[in-house]
Design a protein around this motif. Structure first.
Motif, PDB file in Angstrom:
ATOM      1  N   TYR A 184       0.918  -1.192  -0.016  1.00  0.00           N
ATOM      2  CA  TYR A 184       0.204   0.070   0.221  1.00  0.00           C
ATOM      3  C   TYR A 184       0.932   0.982   0.013  1.00  0.00           C
ATOM      4  O   TYR A 184       0.941   2.018  -0.785  1.00  0.00           O
ATOM      5  N   SER A 231      -6.826  -1.362   1.884  1.00  0.00           N
ATOM      6  CA  SER A 231      -7.252  -0.306   3.519  1.00  0.00           C
ATOM      7  C   SER A 231      -8.539  -1.051   4.172  1.00  0.00           C
ATOM      8  O   SER A 231      -8.592  -1.586   4.797  1.00  0.00           O
ATOM      9  N   LYS A 282      -7.316   0.293  -2.277  1.00  0.00           N
ATOM     10  CA  LYS A 282      -9.040   0.213  -1.705  1.00  0.00           C
ATOM     11  C   LYS A 282      -8.833  -0.715  -1.003  1.00  0.00           C
ATOM     12  O   LYS A 282      -9.638  -1.367  -0.589  1.00  0.00           O
TER      13      LYS A 282
END
Length: 135
Positions: A101, A126, A123
């Motif tokens: 990330y 996350s 995304k």
């Protein structure tokens, strides 16, 4: 110009090699050997790069890769980390996702190329990391 063309072909070759890796069924030992080979071919030493912190990775990238290749190689490394995280067990998978990330985010902020795929992976990471920290 020729060096840039070569590097662009290498990125395309990496995408094909990673797709082939993902299509194969592996036992854990063979998968790790093949992953180490992908690292060696495209970014460097598997044991070293997988275990460096993000800050150490950035220093390595600055010291090792040419300026005009650095962002793309960091993107390749993020893809490799993301792929490895997908088949590793916690807590290693979470560490690899966090590092992937961070690298995706860096590439996203410094690249002149927008990537919907990169944003979708960010995304997904996350969400995965948020779910992993919930009690």
């Amino acid at each position: 110009m020729l060096q840039r063309d070569y590097f662009l072909r290498m990125i395309q070759e990496f995408a094909r090699a990673l797709a082939n890796f993902l299509e194969k069924q592996h036992d854990d030992e063979k998968r790790d050997r093949e992953m180490a080979e992908l690292y060696r071919q495209y970014v460097g030493d598997y044991g070293l790069l997988r275990n460096l912190s993000v800050a150490e990775t950035m220093t390595y990238a600055h010291d090792t890769w040419p300026d005009d290749e650095r962002i793309e190689r960091l993107g390749i490394l993020a893809e490799l980390l993301y792929t490895a995280a997908s088949y590793k067990q916690a807590p290693l998978c979470l560490m690899l996702y966090e590092k992937a990330y961070s690298l995706y985010d860096y590439v996203d902020r410094h690249s002149d190329t927008f990537s919907m795929s990169r944003r979708q992976k960010m995304k997904a990471i996350s969400t995965l990391l948020a779910d992993a920290t919930r009690p």
